[in-house]
Enzyme design. Structure first.
Site, PDB file in Angstrom:
ATOM      1  N   GLU A 117      75.368  34.336  -2.949  1.00 27.28           N
ATOM      2  CA  GLU A 117      75.070  33.661  -1.681  1.00 27.28           C
ATOM      3  C   GLU A 117      75.147  34.682  -0.565  1.00 27.28           C
ATOM      4  O   GLU A 117      76.089  35.476  -0.496  1.00 27.28           O
ATOM      5  CB  GLU A 117      76.069  32.535  -1.398  1.00 27.28           C
ATOM      6  CG  GLU A 117      76.068  31.406  -2.400  1.00 27.28           C
ATOM      7  CD  GLU A 117      77.124  30.346  -2.073  1.00 27.28           C
ATOM      8  OE1 GLU A 117      77.574  30.301  -0.904  1.00 27.28           O
ATOM      9  OE2 GLU A 117      77.501  29.575  -2.981  1.00 27.28           O
ATOM     10  N   GLU A 139      83.325  29.691  -6.377  1.00 26.18           N
ATOM     11  CA  GLU A 139      84.403  30.255  -5.560  1.00 26.18           C
ATOM     12  C   GLU A 139      85.758  29.618  -5.902  1.00 26.18           C
ATOM     13  O   GLU A 139      86.509  29.204  -5.009  1.00 26.18           O
ATOM     14  CB  GLU A 139      84.088  30.103  -4.075  1.00 26.18           C
ATOM     15  CG  GLU A 139      82.804  30.818  -3.662  1.00 26.18           C
ATOM     16  CD  GLU A 139      82.575  30.804  -2.146  1.00 26.18           C
ATOM     17  OE1 GLU A 139      83.122  29.904  -1.481  1.00 26.18           O
ATOM     18  OE2 GLU A 139      81.858  31.689  -1.660  1.00 26.18           O
TER      19      GLU A 139
END
Length: 495
Positions: A275, A130
């Site tokens: 995720e 991220e």
């Protein structure tokens, strides 16, 4: 928008057989090609042994696992396991990999080639995690893509580019929709050109786009978020997008990405959900009931093999996460340490059918060893107005884990003495039940009576694997423990 972070008899029998055979093949395709993986995080003070975790993964039918770094213990345990592995490169390594081809080659040689030769089924390298989060204020905007290119080059040089694919796990905030409809999705304006360069590179190298999607975060961040829309029962007021009706955030968020890819010429790029999950503690909406509802709903959703309106078919996804991590940063929220479908010691938190075990439920970790059945609690004789309590509790919580204390959390109904005892015990257990870790200026005592009550579990720590490379040192300054109240001047807000 709030979903952003979206003879005739014989032939008849043969027809029946053919349809049944196709159904069996379809089911196999859904499970084997789509499949479900797990994120294996290691920010924990007392880790289960890597071999135990690998057995957990296999016993529960996971076919793949995602690691956040190239941890030696984890990778060694995955040798000849048959599990498909995505190995991660932390963000703090991006700069050196971006500026040095040699560094990328060395990393691939040590952490990919060597383990593949030893039987680890590495299929992906996750470059960063991220890295374009807006909260990072652009820290990795200049290094992520060059690092991706250099790692890809190193894989090519090592002869692994057809076997191992690069990707970047990205948060869903890299795309957006001005109207709230998925069909208006596009990449975030401030990184639009960068995202297109990355997407083209992934496409050119037959590599997937990886995205992390968290309906919980939307609910946590926005009190007006419609709760039912986070789940999969179809009870929420839908988002209407042309002829498509979206009744859950996952489909809408996922398809916002698909539209962003499509309108920029990459509508067929493979997508991995890196995720997805729901925490069980640390916030009023983080509880086992919601977590079970979400994760089971998601599993049912993807096991049907229908995908999303814009991307039918199997969904390639990794649940976040396998096990709770008591060393994770709680800057985003206290829930960060409670994402696991298993507790720190490998116990299932709730009933969850992943569709891959004979029992239809989760299988606990085998052969876990615990420390003695002892707990550290506040002495009953201590006056709650004692001035030593506040700094002692503050110290315990700062150096252990008190994230289960708070409004509508698992230990939210404890009285003042219970709160203090929970903090003391957390510190005591994290320090391996060291007798000095249950002193707190003579405020605490060790008991063999379990203080666990209701939903609030007073933990007994497990015997940590001494060979774990991420096993962080715990507090050992006995002198500091003995003189807490002298040198700590911390303002304590009662828990």
């Amino acid at each position: 928008m709030w979903y952003r972070n979206l003879g005739a008899g014989f032939m008849g029998n043969m027809g029946w057989f053919s349809a049944g055979f196709r159904m069996i093949c379809w089911l196999c395709f859904v499970v084997c090609v789509g499949g479900i993986g797990a994120n294996w995080g290691t920010q924990t003070s007392h880790p289960l042994s890597p071999n135990t975790v690998v057995r957990m993964l296999k016993n529960n039918g996971f076919q793949k696992v995602k690691l956040f770094d190239a941890d030696e213990g984890s990778l060694n345990a995955l040798k000849k396991s048959g599990l498909e592995v995505m190995v991660g490169i932390p963000n703090d390594m991006l700069a050196v990999l971006a500026t040095s081809v040699k560094a990328a080659q060395n990393w691939v040689s040590m952490n990919v080639s060597g383990y593949i030769d030893d039987g680890v089924n590495i299929r992906y390298v996750a470059v960063g995690n991220e890295p374009f989060l807006q909260t990072y204020n652009g820290s990795f905007l200049q290094t992520t893509f060059p690092a991706l290119q250099n790692v890809q080059g190193a894989l090519t040089r090592a002869g692994l580019s057809s076997q191992v694919k690069v990707t970047i796990p990205l948060n869903a905030d890299v795309y957006e929709s001005s109207s709230g409809r998925p069909s208006d999705g596009d990449f975030r304006s401030d990184i639009h050109d960068l995202m297109l360069a990355i997407v083209k590179f992934l496409s050119d190298n037959a590599a997937p786009f990886t995205v992390n999607i968290y309906p919980f975060i939307s609910l946590y961040s926005d009190p007006n978020f419609p709760v039912d829309y986070a789940f999969f029962e179809g009870n929420s007021s839908p988002v209407i997008d042309g002829t498509t009706s979206y009744t859950n955030m996952f489909d809408a968020n996922h398809d916002t990405l698909i539209w962003a890819l499509k309108k920029n010429g990459y509508g067929n790029l493979p997508v991995i959900v890196g995720e997805i999950g729901w925490p069980t503690d640390g916030d009023m909406n983080a509880n086992p009931q919601y977590a079970q509802r979400f994760n089971q709903g998601f599993m049912n959703h993807i096991l049907m093999g229908q995908g999303t309106p814009m991307r039918p078919g199997p969904v390639d996804a990794y649940l976040f996460s396998l096990i709770d991590e008591d060393e994770k940063s709680i800057q985003p929220g206290n829930f960060e340490r409670h994402w696991g479908i298993f507790t720190y010691d490998g116990l299932p938190k709730y009933q969850l059918n992943l569709g891959m075990t004979k029992t239809g439920g989760l299988v606990r970790a085998p052969n876990v060893q615990y420390l003695d059945k002892k707990w550290c609690v506040l002495k009953p004789s201590v006056n709650l107005d004692d001035s030593r309590i506040a700094p002692s509790v503050s110290y315990a919580c700062a150096n252990a884990d008190c994230t289960s204390l708070g409004y509508n959390t698992s230990c939210g109904n404890l009285d003042a003495q219970g709160n203090i005892s929970y903090a003391f015990n957390s510190f005591y257990q994290k320090n391996d039940q060291d007798v000095v870790a249950c002193d707190f200026s003579n405020l605490a005592t060790i008991t063999e009576k379990d203080p666990t009550t209701g939903t609030c579990r007073f933990e007994i720590m497990i015997v940590a694997d001494s060979g774990m490379s991420w096993n962080l040192p715990r507090v050992r300054d006995h002198g500091a423990l003995l003189v807490l109240s002298v040198f700590l001047q911390v303002i304590w807000t009662p828990l």
